[in-house]
Design a protein around this motif. Structure first.
Motif, short mmCIF file in Angstrom:
data_model
loop_
_atom_site.label_atom_id
_atom_site.label_comp_id
_atom_site.label_asym_id
_atom_site.label_seq_id
_atom_site.Cartn_x
_atom_site.Cartn_y
_atom_site.Cartn_z
N ALA A 287 -12.03 -81.37 16.74
CA ALA A 287 -12.42 -80.44 17.80
C ALA A 287 -11.19 -79.78 18.41
O ALA A 287 -11.16 -78.55 18.62
N LEU A 288 -10.17 -80.58 18.69
CA LEU A 288 -8.94 -80.02 19.25
C LEU A 288 -8.27 -79.07 18.27
O LEU A 288 -7.79 -77.99 18.66
N ALA A 289 -8.24 -79.45 17.00
CA ALA A 289 -7.61 -78.60 15.99
C ALA A 289 -8.36 -77.28 15.83
O ALA A 289 -7.76 -76.20 15.79
N SER B 23 -10.13 -72.06 14.20
CA SER B 23 -10.71 -72.30 12.87
C SER B 23 -12.15 -72.75 13.01
O SER B 23 -12.47 -73.62 13.82
N ARG B 24 -13.01 -72.20 12.17
CA ARG B 24 -14.43 -72.55 12.22
C ARG B 24 -14.78 -73.71 11.30
O ARG B 24 -15.90 -74.20 11.35
N ILE B 25 -13.83 -74.16 10.49
CA ILE B 25 -14.17 -75.19 9.51
C ILE B 25 -13.27 -76.42 9.57
O ILE B 25 -13.55 -77.44 8.95
N GLN B 26 -12.20 -76.37 10.34
CA GLN B 26 -11.25 -77.48 10.36
C GLN B 26 -11.91 -78.79 10.76
O GLN B 26 -11.66 -79.83 10.14
N LEU B 27 -12.76 -78.77 11.77
CA LEU B 27 -13.43 -79.99 12.20
C LEU B 27 -14.29 -80.56 11.08
O LEU B 27 -14.32 -81.78 10.85
N LEU B 28 -14.97 -79.70 10.37
CA LEU B 28 -15.83 -80.14 9.26
C LEU B 28 -15.01 -80.83 8.19
O LEU B 28 -15.41 -81.87 7.63
N LEU B 29 -13.84 -80.30 7.88
CA LEU B 29 -12.97 -80.91 6.88
C LEU B 29 -12.44 -82.26 7.35
O LEU B 29 -12.33 -83.21 6.56
N ALA C 147 -21.90 -83.62 14.46
CA ALA C 147 -22.66 -82.38 14.22
C ALA C 147 -22.78 -81.56 15.50
O ALA C 147 -22.63 -80.32 15.47
N LEU C 148 -23.03 -82.22 16.62
CA LEU C 148 -23.13 -81.51 17.90
C LEU C 148 -21.79 -80.88 18.29
O LEU C 148 -21.73 -79.73 18.73
N VAL C 149 -20.71 -81.66 18.12
CA VAL C 149 -19.39 -81.13 18.47
C VAL C 149 -19.02 -79.98 17.55
O VAL C 149 -18.44 -78.97 17.99
N PHE C 150 -19.37 -80.10 16.26
CA PHE C 150 -19.10 -79.02 15.32
C PHE C 150 -19.84 -77.74 15.72
O PHE C 150 -19.27 -76.65 15.70
N ALA C 151 -21.10 -77.89 16.10
CA ALA C 151 -21.87 -76.72 16.52
C ALA C 151 -21.24 -76.07 17.75
O ALA C 151 -21.14 -74.83 17.84
N VAL D 179 -17.84 -71.69 20.11
CA VAL D 179 -16.70 -71.27 20.93
C VAL D 179 -15.71 -70.45 20.12
O VAL D 179 -15.28 -69.36 20.54
N VAL D 180 -15.35 -70.94 18.94
CA VAL D 180 -14.38 -70.24 18.11
C VAL D 180 -14.93 -68.89 17.66
O VAL D 180 -14.20 -67.88 17.66
#
Length: 519
Positions: free
Chosen positions: A230-232, A238-244, A274-278, A283-284
């Motif tokens: 989330a911080l990254a 970035s819209r995908i960093q958390l997912l990775l 999943a909630l944090v990613f959404a 936000v991003v």
């Protein structure tokens, strides 16, 4: 294949693998038929080679697993080539990156792609002779060792939070933005590495050691990845960093499924992720839409259309900023609150439509792959091994004025202040040679080098999380290849980091063991 998986666990894993392969086979046949019907090229054989090589690459990485890197590289390439081709040809989903003057050169483009995927298949076979998983061991030691790991994790977390704050404030590595603060090149390299992947590397490594030493739940890996991700994502834009990040944690959990005591805890952690990613995605996306479309600084030359959905999303070292004398002052991103940005975007119909278009494209069309080989095929008269080697050694400082950027259509050449690039990917870069054997050999070499780096990571630390982060990060950055030099820099930093982690772990184990005996 690994010593961590018992006989009964092997049986369950084989059942799941057989089911996955069966479902994949059932889906592959009608999908291939639909591709064949929709294919506009002249040679069905080119399409068959393309489709088969992509499917075989993923199947081999499952049946004969050698490393996280090989599996994720095969999967990411599958999405960037096979899934994107299906979306474009069968469902008429438009490509979003430039493809030069491509019109009907489909056979050549798919043969380039098939050659690259074949190289990955061959490398996966060779990598099976020295899989990275065999080097990992469960950590064990006295309580002092766990205390040391906990202290290291706490210190790393504090440093990471400070770096992420600095990154958000000064754009050390923020997508689309040039460097916002004067910084020595060596300090920048270290900071960019920690911000993009280094914090996760240390965080998950220390967390897995604590799980093995103290019996913490494996869900803690997912929580750690979610927190750092989330911080990254927010600081990097970035819209995908958390997912990775979460993907790396989940890979460890799945491979260690025999030791997982509570799958309910894992499910809860995944739900939170999943909630944090959404939330981070929203936000991003709002911030990028506001910054790149509605708050762009004035330009001295007529601007090109550069809506956010066409901006590339590289995750590693961004193109260096232009000299201060030639840059336009930034539009002071901190002057506007997030609430004001959201309100501004939601009241602009065109900006809002662009935001939704971006989100629809994230699943498949944002992945790098097809456009690179299509651009090469469209410029067949310019392809040569000399061009290939020029692109391989090209200075990242060229940015939007680089060879491939010009060849693909120069979409972002006139964009001021922000840095947008279209990415060819490794297969696209190799295709600039115009030689199918060169493409296959290049992808074979790249795959084996990436696998070998993960092998070194697992060997140095004997930690499965270290191998997972190394594999996922290398696979993603390889697929996102724009300037090979930046990937080389990351690979060197990664190797040095895992060797450092391994040395610290070995030294700490010896010191704590000696202290335990003395006590």
């Amino acid at each position: 294949m690994t010593e961590m998986i018992s006989t009964d666990s092997d049986a369950r894993s084989k059942g799941f693998l057989d089911l996955a392969l069966f479902v994949g086979g059932v889906l592959a046949l009608p999908t291939g038929a639909a591709l064949l019907v929709a294919y506009p090229g002249a040679s069905p054989l080119a399409l068959l080679c393309f489709y088969a090589s992509g499917c075989i690459a993923v199947a081999l990485s499952l049946v004969y697993p050698s490393s996280f890197f090989v599996f994720f590289l095969s999967s990411f390439l599958f999405v960037g080539f096979i899934a994107k081709a299906v979306a474009n040809l069968v469902f008429d989903v438009k490509l979003i990156e430039p493809i030069s003057g491509f019109t009907s050169e489909w056979d050549q483009a798919l043969l380039f792609a098939a050659s690259g995927l074949f190289g990955v298949c061959l490398a996966n076979f060779v990598a099976g002779f020295y899989p990275s998983f065999r080097n990992t061991r469960r950590a064990s030691g006295p309580p002092r060792l766990a205390h040391s790991a906990l202290g290291a994790l706490a210190l790393l977390t504090i440093v990471s939070v400070a770096l992420y704050w600095g990154n958000y404030s000064f754009h050390i590595i923020r997508i689309g933005f040039p460097l916002g603060i004067p910084m020595d090149g060596r300090i920048y390299a270290v900071a960019a590495f920690v911000i993009s992947w280094g914090a996760l590397l240390g965080g998950l490594t220390a967390m897995l050691w604590l799980i093995e030493l103290r019996g913490w739940p494996y869900a803690a890996l997912i929580y750690m990845a979610t927190f750092l991700g989330a911080l990254a994502s927010l600081s990097m834009g970035s819209r995908i960093q958390l997912l990775l990040y979460v993907l790396a944690a989940c890979a460890v959990v799945m491979l260690r499924h025999r030791q997982v005591q509570s799958w309910i805890a894992v499910a809860i952690a995944m739900g939170l992720a999943a909630l944090v990613f959404a939330g981070s995605l929203a936000v991003v996306s709002f911030e990028r839409t506001f910054d790149f479309s509605l708050n762009a600084p004035p330009v001295a030359t007529p601007p090109v259309q550069h809506t956010p959905q066409t901006a590339s999303d590289p995750m590693q070292l961004p193109a260096p900023a232009a000299p201060p004398s030639s840059t336009i002052p930034p539009p002071a991103p901190k002057a506007t609150s997030l609430a004001d940005k959201v309100e501004t975007v939601t009241h602009d119909r065109f900006a809002l439509e662009g935001l939704f278009r971006q989100l629809r494209n994230l699943a498949i069309m944002r992945w790098v792959g097809m456009e690179g080989v299509m651009t090469a095929a469209a410029n067949s008269n310019q392809l040569s091994t000399d061009l290939f080697f020029k692109v391989l050694s090209e200075d990242p400082a060229e940015g939007s004025h680089a060879i491939y950027q010009k060849m693909s259509g120069d979409r972002y050449g006139n964009v001021e202040y922000y840095t947008f690039l279209t990415l060819p990917g490794p297969v696209g870069i190799a295709s600039l040679s115009g030689s199918l054997p060169v493409v296959a050999a290049f992808m074979f070499a790249v795959t084996l080098v990436g696998h070998s780096i993960e092998w070194v990571a697992s060997r140095a630390t004997q930690n499965l999380a270290t191998a997972a982060v190394a594999g996922v990060s290398l696979a993603y950055l390889t697929v996102q290849m724009g300037f090979p030099w930046t990937l080389l820099i990351y690979a060197i930093e990664l190797v040095l980091s895992v060797l450092f982690l391994g040395a610290i772990w070995w030294l700490t184990k010896r010191l704590t063991a000696r202290g335990e005996r003395a006590g």
